[in-house]
Design an enzyme around this catalytic site. Structure first.
Site: not given
Length: 442
Positions: A49-50, A116, A190-192, A194
């Site tokens: 992940t981030c 998340q 970005g459309a993920g 997050m």
């Protein structure tokens, strides 16, 4: 098999290191395959992940498993294992279970209680299951971890103790925009997952108009329509930047999408008095390129800054309640694990008893050929019944004792008393000197 966790997170590694360690969705199958192809690793789940890159593994030996996992992580990062030493944490057996459950409950997140991570763990588990790298041990661990995470959010107010990373980052952004995001035009790159969270949070906070851009225009349109936002193709990114005050960047691009040149041009086009252009970089690898933070009229809030600003944030009483949930669930899982560990020993004991009975019945047949088939069958039933009754109570009791702390001693004693040959941990091999950093993750 034993549980081993090896990883790096925002607590122990700078963003640059996490960027090198990060595994994209397209590379997950290969990396999981590399892990279970190692001599000491039989099962693996990879969380990327981030804020963290972690390997949850079932290993046949601590040092061997550690060496195998570090070799794969070093290969991913393009460096030698020793170069990662100061950034990795290592958890084994009970500590590994505790860590995974804390992660699932949101206690180990940059913002305490963010939910998340639970979805990210679920995705990692499903991916490992599809790749056939999660066996019985990790199936049980991950299913229980997901259950612990659900308990934490349903039985406590941990959601109040910490918002999502996006919400916290936007709170910081508001400080640069007169503490009010209402009516502030914003762009989501970005459309993920997050990006979706960014649109939802900005909408809830009253920001707008909102615009979504993504490499796949169809995904951008679908996400935008869900919140009454607009969508623009990624090719128009530079033009769109000049019309907004806030940018939430959360792509999976291996290269920065907000370069110094693009952002400088957008900042120059902004009308006087609008305040700074605030860029929230929540991607790993980073979406904001080098030097952007030095531009006049631009504020960058990235993962590093988030960690520094939120490290000493308040932990609500609800977090303590989650700690208690985790502690109880860890002990329950360890009891199950200890019980599972004794099963091969009990099976070996019963196997030994069957071998002895079979050998004695064969010798009886040789010494008493005059016995009829019915007589031999009756003798066999009687002997088997006696042996099973003798073994019943000891095997039931050893299972009970094995489920208690220190129960492995009873299993070891049973093996010693009956000289049972049960597969043991593989011998320790030579690996790089990798020591978990002091003060790292619990």
């Amino acid at each position: 098999m034993k549980l081993l966790v090896v990883g790096a997170s925002y607590r122990t590694a700078p963003v640059a290191t996490l960027e090198r360690l990060a595994v994209s969705p397209s590379g997950l199958d290969r990396t999981l395959g590399r892990l279970v192809a190692q001599p000491y690793v039989s099962e693996a789940v990879l969380v990327s992940t981030c804020n963290r890159v972690e390997v949850y593994a079932a290993v046949s030996g601590f040092h061997g498993g550690l060496g195998d996992i570090c070799a794969v992580l070093a290969e991913q990062a393009g460096c030698q294992p020793a170069a990662l030493a100061n950034h990795l944490y290592v958890h084994y057996d009970a500590a590994a279970v505790d860590h995974v459950f804390r992660v699932a409950a949101g206690l180990d997140s940059m913002v305490i209680g963010e939910a998340q991570i639970l979805g990210q763990l679920r995705d990692a588990y499903h991916w490992a299951s599809a790749a056939d790298t999660a066996g019985r041990l990790l199936h049980e661990l991950m299913q229980q971890a997901l259950r612990v995470g659900k308990r934490a959010h349903s039985e406590t107010g941990i959601d109040r103790a910490g918002q999502s990373v996006v919400t916290a980052a936007l709170g910081l952004a508001a400080g640069h925009l007169d503490d009010d995001l209402t009516g502030r035009p914003a762009l989501i790159v970005g459309a993920g997952a997050m990006g979706s969270l960014g649109v939802a949070t900005l909408s809830r906070l009253g920001a707008g108009p909102l615009t979504v851009t993504n490499r796949s225009t169809d995904r951008a349109v679908r996400l935008a329509e869900s919140y009454g936002a607009g969508a623009r193709p990624m090719a128009e990114l530079a033009d769109t930047l000049g019309t907004v005050d806030i940018v939430v960047a959360a792509t999976a691009s291996p290269e920065p999408v907000l370069t110094r040149e693009v952002v400088a041009a957008a900042a120059a086009d902004r009308a006087a008095g609008r305040g700074p252009l605030v860029l929230l970089d929540l991607a790993v690898p980073r979406d904001v390129g080098p030097g952007v933070a030095e531009l006049p009229g631009v504020e960058v809030i990235d993962i590093d800054r988030m960690a520094a600003l939120l490290a000493d944030g308040p932990v609500a009483a609800d977090a303590a309640a989650v700690e208690r949930i985790v502690a109880g669930e860890v002990e329950s899982f360890l009891s199950w694990l200890r019980g599972a560990d004794v099963a091969p020993t009990v099976a070996a004991l019963r196997g030994r008893a069957d071998d002895v009975v079979t050998a004695e019945l064969r010798r009886l047949a040789q010494r008493r050929p005059d016995l009829s088939d019915d007589q031999r069958a009756e003798v066999a039933r009687t002997v088997h019944r006696v042996v099973q009754r003798l073994l019943h109570q000891p095997t039931v009791r050893v299972r009970q004792l094995a489920a208690e702390p220190g129960g492995d001693q009873y299993t070891a004693l049973l093996r010693e008393l009956f000289d049972l040959q049960v597969p043991q941990t593989s011998p320790v091999d030579t690996v790089p000197d990798i020591t978990p950093p002091t003060g790292g993750e619990r």
